[in-house]
Design a protein around this motif. Structure first.
Motif, mmCIF file in Angstrom:
data_model
loop_
_atom_site.group_PDB
_atom_site.id
_atom_site.type_symbol
_atom_site.label_atom_id
_atom_site.label_comp_id
_atom_site.label_asym_id
_atom_site.label_seq_id
_atom_site.Cartn_x
_atom_site.Cartn_y
_atom_site.Cartn_z
ATOM 1 N N GLY A 257 55.689 41.307 96.407
ATOM 2 C CA GLY A 257 54.852 42.405 96.192
ATOM 3 C C GLY A 257 55.667 43.865 96.608
ATOM 4 O O GLY A 257 55.280 44.915 96.155
ATOM 5 N N VAL B 192 49.591 42.173 90.367
ATOM 6 C CA VAL B 192 49.180 42.437 91.431
ATOM 7 C C VAL B 192 48.226 41.756 91.832
ATOM 8 O O VAL B 192 48.166 41.239 93.305
ATOM 9 C CB VAL B 192 48.802 44.089 91.614
ATOM 10 C CG1 VAL B 192 48.443 44.404 93.113
ATOM 11 C CG2 VAL B 192 50.138 44.818 91.181
ATOM 12 N N THR B 193 47.183 41.406 91.415
ATOM 13 C CA THR B 193 45.807 40.750 91.737
ATOM 14 C C THR B 193 46.131 39.195 91.998
ATOM 15 O O THR B 193 46.033 38.716 93.093
ATOM 16 C CB THR B 193 44.776 40.916 90.661
ATOM 17 O OG1 THR B 193 44.730 42.054 90.378
ATOM 18 C CG2 THR B 193 43.713 40.126 90.912
ATOM 19 N N THR C 68 48.437 38.935 95.150
ATOM 20 C CA THR C 68 47.734 39.050 96.523
ATOM 21 C C THR C 68 47.135 37.993 96.802
ATOM 22 O O THR C 68 46.899 37.271 97.887
ATOM 23 C CB THR C 68 46.842 40.238 96.300
ATOM 24 O OG1 THR C 68 47.727 41.303 95.902
ATOM 25 C CG2 THR C 68 46.033 40.607 97.593
ATOM 26 N N THR C 69 46.260 37.336 95.721
ATOM 27 C CA THR C 69 45.453 36.089 95.758
ATOM 28 C C THR C 69 46.404 35.005 96.332
ATOM 29 O O THR C 69 45.851 34.298 97.317
ATOM 30 C CB THR C 69 44.767 35.760 94.369
ATOM 31 O OG1 THR C 69 44.094 36.904 94.075
ATOM 32 C CG2 THR C 69 43.903 34.519 94.652
ATOM 33 N N VAL D 278 47.429 35.131 99.814
ATOM 34 C CA VAL D 278 46.358 34.941 100.904
ATOM 35 C C VAL D 278 45.988 33.512 101.048
ATOM 36 O O VAL D 278 46.001 32.933 102.103
ATOM 37 C CB VAL D 278 45.104 35.749 100.528
ATOM 38 C CG1 VAL D 278 43.621 35.386 101.438
ATOM 39 C CG2 VAL D 278 45.280 37.148 100.605
#
Length: 443
Positions: free
Chosen positions: A116, A146-147, A150-151, A154
């Motif tokens: 990222g 980006v989504t 990030t997912t 996590v």
């Protein structure tokens, strides 16, 4: 009772073997100091780019994506190994992956976290990054990239943490040599774990749910990344197989990274009883399998446009096969894919040292493969090239760009070093269970 019979290792021995490296020593301080100084030098190069512009990185009108995007694709690719080891092999039920899962998840967390950040280095106006979140359009692959990154980060972080809860409870209560400043950290992160059936049931169910969610998230992360290229009509990127092509290549890079770390931890943390020849042999088979799949997609990627040979494709393929990019192209294909596959068919090359050396070559070739995907296509635009300086058309990395591109690797090494130094690199609680230790006293 900590053992079922005298032939099985005791909990004390397993705990000592897997935690003796948790300490701050001179070697650790020197290594982190070296990484910190190196990172500061790279950040200084980035300040020059901020002040001067992307021109100092050799990025201009035609070649707008350079080493930075090759880096981005490489880091996203390497992070997918957590899904392959934990999500696929773990869910299928292969017990031999137990000592490797944490290594794979550590790589996934480190590479996904840095991926990222890598994209920021390619932005001329990084302060506008927030606009992606504030004004991003659902039609844009960048927003979805980006989504999913990030997912995936996590999910990987949770999969790294949840199995550690039991380990931290064991270490907090049973390791007297633990650094004093780490004891309260372990106590808090252990979440009052006592190995009760209810707690184990909750953790196991949570891990299983995360593993199931991890598979589509991981496939999405590199599929969406491939769409950043494939939605254009440029020769070399205009492909309908870029999704599986990128995913299979990601498994190759990630498997090689896991094998390299396995060898490092086996040698430096004295884990030969836990990372055995069997694990290297099996990982060699995994690397050979995913490499064969990747070779299949490579054949598709070049054979189909080569058969039709449209004008733009002909120019692009000619540069790859026999032009200025040919040496790098064939070195990557032969040295980083075909020859490793042939070597790994023989068991003697799947021993720890040979497979580690092969994996280094494969991982380096994986980065240059991304370079070949990103750069040559941009040097052959459809529009006529007229009245522009030669350096606007032909790209070559500059010193500034090279230093900035090294920074993400330093960050990954820092993250992996910190995680592996202060937490067991092999799941302690799961290993004890597999060794036949059913009752682990926590009081």
């Amino acid at each position: 009772m900590t053992t079922m019979n005298d032939n099985k290792p005791t909990l004390e021995k397993i705990t000592a073997d897997l935690t003796h490296h948790i300490r701050v020593n001179k070697g650790f301080l020197l290594w982190m100091g070296f990484l910190t100084l190196s990172l500061l030098g790279c950040l200084y190069a980035y300040t020059i780019q901020l002040q001067t512009g992307l021109g100092v990185a050799g990025i201009r009108d035609y070649v707008t994506w350079g080493m930075y995007l090759a880096n981005f694709v490489f880091f996203v690719a390497s992070s997918l190994i957590g899904m392959l080891i934990s999500g696929v092999l773990g869910l299928i039920g292969f017990k031999w992956v137990t000592p490797i899962t944490r290594i794979a998840e550590t790589i996934a967390v480190a590479f996904a976290a840095v991926a990222g950040l890598v994209i920021i280095s390619d932005m001329g106006r990084p302060e506008r990054l927030a606009y992606v979140f504030l004004y991003g359009r659902p039609q844009s692959p960048i927003l979805w990239d980006v989504t999913v990154i990030t997912t995936y980060f996590v999910l990987s972080l949770l999969l790294l943490f949840l199995p550690m809860i039991a380990d931290m409870a064991i270490i907090h209560r049973r390791v007297a040599s633990l650094p004093s400043w780490l004891k309260p950290v372990y106590r808090v992160l252990s979440l009052n774990f006592t190995d009760s059936p209810e707690q184990n049931k909750i953790i196991h169910r949570a891990i299983r749910i995360l593993l199931i969610l991890l598979i589509p998230a991981a496939l999405s992360i590199h599929t969406v990344t491939s769409w950043l290229f494939a939605v254009t009509s440029r020769a070399g990127w205009d492909s309908t197989v870029f999704g599986p092509y990128f995913v299979s290549g990601a498994f190759v890079a990630g498997s090689a990274a896991v094998i390299i770390l396995m060898y490092f931890f086996r040698q430096n943390y004295r884990l030969k009883d836990y990372l055995t020849d069997l694990h290297f042999n099996n990982m060699g088979k995994v690397l050979a399998l995913v490499s064969l799949v990747y070779l299949y997609f490579n054949l598709n990627e070049f054979l189909v446009p080569g058969y039709k040979l449209k004008r733009a494709d002909a120019i692009h393929l000619d540069e790859l096969f026999a032009g200025k990019d040919a040496l790098l192209f064939w070195a990557v294909q032969l040295g980083g894919l075909i020859l490793p596959i042939l070597f790994m068919l023989f068991r003697r090359f799947r021993k720890p040292l040979p497979i580690m050396l092969i994996s280094i070559v494969v991982l380096v070739a994986a980065w240059f493969k991304r370079y070949i995907i990103v750069i040559p296509t941009q040097e052959h635009p459809f529009l006529p090239i007229q009245h522009v300086p030669d350096n606007f058309v032909h790209y070559s990395p500059t010193l500034i760009e090279t230093l900035i591109s090294i920074a993400p690797f330093i960050l990954v090494l820092m993250i992996i070093t910190l995680i592996s130094k202060f937490f067991p690199v092999i799941p302690l609680h799961e290993t004890a269970r597999e060794k036949g230790i059913e009752h682990i006293p926590f009081e």
